[in-house]
Write an enzyme that holds these catalytic residues in place. Structure first.
Site, PDB file in Angstrom:
ATOM      1  N   LYS A   1       3.362  17.062 -56.202  1.00  4.90           N
ATOM      2  CA  LYS A   1       2.846  18.265 -55.559  1.00  4.90           C
ATOM      3  C   LYS A   1       1.367  18.082 -55.248  1.00  4.90           C
ATOM      4  O   LYS A   1       0.587  17.632 -56.096  1.00  4.90           O
ATOM      5  CB  LYS A   1       3.066  19.476 -56.468  1.00  4.90           C
ATOM      6  CG  LYS A   1       2.682  20.805 -55.822  1.00  4.90           C
ATOM      7  CD  LYS A   1       3.059  21.983 -56.722  1.00  4.90           C
ATOM      8  CE  LYS A   1       2.658  23.306 -56.069  1.00  4.90           C
ATOM      9  NZ  LYS A   1       3.040  24.468 -56.898  1.00  4.90           N
TER      10      LYS A   1
ATOM     11  N   SER B   1       4.938  28.142 -54.223  1.00  7.69           N
ATOM     12  CA  SER B   1       4.081  27.156 -53.587  1.00  7.69           C
ATOM     13  C   SER B   1       4.617  25.727 -53.638  1.00  7.69           C
ATOM     14  O   SER B   1       4.051  24.822 -53.029  1.00  7.69           O
ATOM     15  CB  SER B   1       2.695  27.178 -54.233  1.00  7.69           C
ATOM     16  OG  SER B   1       2.773  26.839 -55.625  1.00  7.69           O
TER      17      SER B   1
ATOM     18  N   SER C   1       6.351  30.017 -58.357  1.00  6.44           N
ATOM     19  CA  SER C   1       6.063  28.944 -57.388  1.00  6.44           C
ATOM     20  C   SER C   1       7.053  27.799 -57.409  1.00  6.44           C
ATOM     21  O   SER C   1       7.127  27.020 -56.451  1.00  6.44           O
ATOM     22  CB  SER C   1       4.655  28.383 -57.634  1.00  6.44           C
ATOM     23  OG  SER C   1       3.681  29.277 -57.165  1.00  6.44           O
TER      24      SER C   1
END
Length: 221
Positions: free
Chosen positions: A81, A156, A180
């Site tokens: 990520k 996210s 997220s």
């Protein structure tokens, strides 16, 4: 193991590499071809280093051949990520302010993934600074839902979830304070596992992992 290596679970792939039923290079080549074919449609993986990925896969095969003790993720590709540091890769957090930032060290999570044998091949897209329930930013653009390219991938950890859904990664890391990891996992039909907080230190954003469990094969891209 699924005949299509890109739609095998991380556990099945890891076992097949360990038993040398399949080589780490074969697994890597299959996923890189899938990225080349699918990622332009969904924009989930960013900052890809395919040449280094193949070098690392060859090293993984040599380690097995020599009888070295290997970790549980040995030879598995993963993209990190883009809010986490992975040495040698950009870490932009989806912000133009950090678009030229290159990580000089690994975050603890990445360090442990590498020690377990995972091969970092790139990063996964995020909303700017990971702040948002939809994955888009001014550095890399919009990550799209593979079930409907006009719909949101969530956030996210949207890039991570889409990459797993599309068979571009067998598993992916993320982070989750208020959904997220869980939201994009739900939006993209994969499993998102949020870890428990440590009792000995305050944590604002908990690490998570996304992986394939059951799949409607009609959605394979």
């Amino acid at each position: 193991m699924n005949e299509n290596k890109c739609y095998s679970t991380a556990c099945d792939l890891a076992k097949s590499i360990q038993s040398r039923e399949v080589s780490a290079r074969e697994v890597m080549e299959a996923h890189l071809k899938q990225i080349e074919r699918v990622n332009p449609k969904v924009n989930a993986i960013v900052s890809l280093n395919d040449e280094q990925a193949l070098i690392e896969a060859d090293k993984a095969d040599k380690a097995l051949a020599s009888g070295k003790k290997t970790g549980p993720f040995h030879g598995l590709p993963i993209a990190i990520k883009d809010t986490h540091n992975a040495k040698g890769f950009p870490m932009t957090s989806g912000s133009l302010a950090l678009k030229d930032n290159i990580s000089t060290e690994d975050d603890l999570l990445v360090e442990r993934l590498r020690k377990a044998g995972a091969i970092v091949i790139g990063k996964t897209n995020v909303p700017e600074f990971g702040a948002g329930a939809h994955t888009f930013n001014e550095v890399f653009g919009v990550t799209r839902n593979p079930y409907d390219l006009n719909r949101t991938a969530g956030g996210s950890s949207g890039g991570a979830a889409v990459a797993v859904t599309c068979g571009m990664l067998p598993f992916a890391d993320g982070s989750d304070m208020g959904g997220s990891c869980r939201f994009p996992a739900a939006f993209n039909n994969v499993v998102g596992m949020r870890t428990s907080p440590a009792a000995y230190q305050p944590i604002l954003s908990l690490h998570c992992f996304l992986h394939l469990q059951l799949r409607d094969r009609s959605q394979e891209m």
